[in-house]
Design an enzyme around this catalytic site. Structure first.
Site, short mmCIF file in Angstrom:
data_model
loop_
_atom_site.label_atom_id
_atom_site.label_comp_id
_atom_site.label_asym_id
_atom_site.label_seq_id
_atom_site.Cartn_x
_atom_site.Cartn_y
_atom_site.Cartn_z
N HIS A 7 1.05 -1.05 0.33
CA HIS A 7 -0.33 -0.23 0.02
C HIS A 7 0.71 1.06 0.15
O HIS A 7 0.89 2.27 -0.30
CB HIS A 7 -1.12 -0.07 1.20
CG HIS A 7 -0.38 0.93 2.26
ND1 HIS A 7 0.13 -0.16 3.00
CD2 HIS A 7 -0.15 1.36 3.09
CE1 HIS A 7 0.42 0.66 4.20
NE2 HIS A 7 0.58 1.17 4.49
C1 UD1 Z 1 -1.61 5.65 5.51
C2 UD1 Z 1 -0.65 6.42 6.02
C3 UD1 Z 1 0.31 4.94 6.57
C4 UD1 Z 1 -0.63 4.10 7.23
C5 UD1 Z 1 -1.23 4.12 5.56
C6 UD1 Z 1 -2.23 2.46 6.78
C7 UD1 Z 1 -0.26 9.14 5.95
C8 UD1 Z 1 0.50 9.15 4.63
N1 UD1 Z 1 0.07 8.08 5.18
O1 UD1 Z 1 -1.71 5.61 3.80
O2 UD1 Z 1 1.49 5.86 7.47
O3 UD1 Z 1 0.51 3.04 6.74
O4 UD1 Z 1 -2.58 4.55 6.81
O5 UD1 Z 1 -3.72 2.19 6.29
O6 UD1 Z 1 -0.62 9.52 6.72
N2 UD1 Z 1 -9.21 5.18 0.67
C9 UD1 Z 1 -10.47 4.48 0.57
N3 UD1 Z 1 -10.69 4.22 2.00
C10 UD1 Z 1 -10.15 4.30 2.50
C11 UD1 Z 1 -9.09 5.24 3.23
C12 UD1 Z 1 -8.20 5.29 1.94
O7 UD1 Z 1 -10.57 4.60 -0.80
O8 UD1 Z 1 -11.01 4.07 3.72
C13 UD1 Z 1 -7.97 5.50 -0.32
C14 UD1 Z 1 -8.21 6.93 -1.18
O9 UD1 Z 1 -8.32 6.42 -2.35
C15 UD1 Z 1 -7.00 6.95 -0.45
C16 UD1 Z 1 -6.20 6.52 -0.40
O10 UD1 Z 1 -6.20 5.11 -0.40
O11 UD1 Z 1 -6.62 8.45 -1.56
C17 UD1 Z 1 -4.54 6.71 0.34
O12 UD1 Z 1 -4.97 7.00 1.71
P1 UD1 Z 1 -4.11 7.53 2.45
O13 UD1 Z 1 -5.09 8.13 3.84
O14 UD1 Z 1 -3.95 8.79 1.69
O15 UD1 Z 1 -2.91 7.09 2.77
P2 UD1 Z 1 -2.76 5.34 3.13
O16 UD1 Z 1 -2.15 5.20 1.19
O17 UD1 Z 1 -4.27 4.76 3.58
#
Ligand code: UD1
Length: 364
Positions: free
Chosen positions: A204
């Site tokens: 991820h």
């Molecule tokens: C975040 C943390 C990372 C952690 C990870 C655990 C930061 C910079 N990174 O990364 O350190 O290891 O969480 O999972 O904060 N999305 C969904 N549904 C959700 C959540 C996310 O669809 O419930 C998708 C969205 O398209 C979003 C992407 O995932 O743009 C990334 O989510 P984001 O919160 O930006 O960071 P993570 O990759 O989850």
């Protein structure tokens, strides 16, 4: 005394479980969920499974670029912290929710406590490394999980307020152990795999998912393994899979297809905490770019292959239980097929009582 705990992303819900229970035995805790993770599988499933209290505030911030997401959190946190008037703010780990929580509190003159302080991987371009470094600078209490984390802070001139507590993820794992054992047999049957006869993988990190060449190299390595690979997909990875990895697609029955041919990689939705632990516990090896899973693999005694070039959890590598393979196909295959290490696993993550220690220090 009132403590405002700020969480927002999946690993923070796991860490908050034991700490929240320890705090609530002593003082009043207000739980603030930024809404960084919002899908049922990424958020509510953890509140249900870990018996976490319902958040007092959910800021519903959701996804966005780093600046937008962090800025939205700051704007939403300020009035809540202002109205709640806590004595301190508690943040966990290294996500954008951690940074926003620490910054919003510090700007209001509230002292900040950081659980999982002092972690460094040396890559300042990584968003998590930026979040950790700034949060540690702002924190009054720095709860370091390992002696190495304490040494990292000392190297940066941070000594005041540093406490070596052990890792709260070990506390969480200990609490979950009976449930893990209870669900393992039926879970493996549901997945159609036998103990020790499959691999478990997670991907991820932005560094892997947002680079088509890296993602494709990793997927091809997974597909070349001789045992089934279970791959619970983070929403980010699911979204970029078809778009960024040419030739790779989620085929029928959740099987990864490469150039139209089904592989042994089985795509799964994000799993509840206890199920994830049970699948880790019985895997032949774990391949991951997650920080927390590298540590859980070590604690569970399962060989780990890290799909990054560096790690914050160097103890797992020093002991031989974790190998850094990056996205190099041959390195991934060799590391995954290596015999299980026989080296001991020293108790570098403490004794499973980190949460009580943190609560004692904060509540006096
Ligand atoms: C975040 C943390 C990372 C952690 C990870 C655990 C930061 C910079 N990174 O990364 O350190 O290891 O969480 O999972 O904060 N999305 C969904 N549904 C959700 C959540 C996310 O669809 O419930 C998708 C969205 O398209 C979003 C992407 O995932 O743009 C990334 O989510 P984001 O919160 O930006 O960071 P993570 O990759 O989850």
């Amino acid at each position: 005394m009132k403590i405002a705990s700020i969480v927002g992303a999946r690993p923070q819900f796991v860490k908050a479980g034991p700490v929240s229970r320890a705090l609530r035995r002593r003082v009043r805790e207000v739980l603030i969920h930024t809404g960084q993770h919002y899908d049922y599988e990424m958020s509510q499933s953890f509140f249900d499974g870990l018996d976490l209290p319902k958040p007092d505030h959910n800021l519903g911030v959701g996804s966005g670029s780093h600046a937008r997401q962090t800025a939205a959190m700051l704007m939403a946190l300020e009035p809540v912290l202002h109205a709640e008037r806590p004595d301190l703010a508690l943040v966990y780990g290294d996500t954008n929710s951690t940074l926003a929580g620490a910054l919003a509190a510090a700007k209001l003159g509230l002292p900040v406590a950081h659980v999982e302080a002092g972690l460094r991987c040396g890559d300042r371009l990584m968003p998590e490394e930026q979040n950790r470094m700034v949060t540690d600078r702002l924190a009054t209490w720095l709860f370091a999980p390992t002696a190495h984390a304490v040494a990292n802070l000392r190297r940066e001139g941070i000594e005041a307020g540093v406490h070596l507590t052990g890792d709260v993820m070990l506390d969480a794992l200990r609490e979950a152990a009976p449930a893990l054992e209870a669900c393992a047999a039926s879970l493996l049957a549901r997945e159609g795999v036998a103990p020790g006869a499959y691999y478990l993988a997670t991907i991820h990190r932005a560094g892997n998912t947002d680079d088509p060449a890296r993602l494709e190299a990793i997927l091809r390595a997974l597909a070349a393994l001789e045992r089934p690979v279970l791959l619970p997909l983070h929403p980010r990875t699911r979204e970029v899979l078809g778009r960024l990895a040419p030739g790779a697609a989620a085929g029928r029955n959740g099987v990864l297809e490469l150039e139209g041919h089904p592989s042994a990689v089985r795509l799964r939705p994000p799993l509840p905490y206890v199920e994830m632990l049970a699948l880790q516990r019985h895997a032949a090896a774990i391949l991951t770019d997650s920080g927390g899973i590298q540590k859980e693999a070590y604690l569970l005694g399962v060989p780990c292959v890290t799909l990054r070039e560096e790690t914050e959890w160097i103890e797992t590598v020093a002991s031989g239980w974790n190998v850094l393979a990056g996205c190099d196909r041959e390195a991934i295959l060799a590391a995954t097929r290596r015999p299980a290490p026989t080296e001991p696993r020293p108790p570098v993550y403490g004794d499973g009582r980190a949460a009580e220690r943190i609560a004692d220090i904060l509540c006096g």
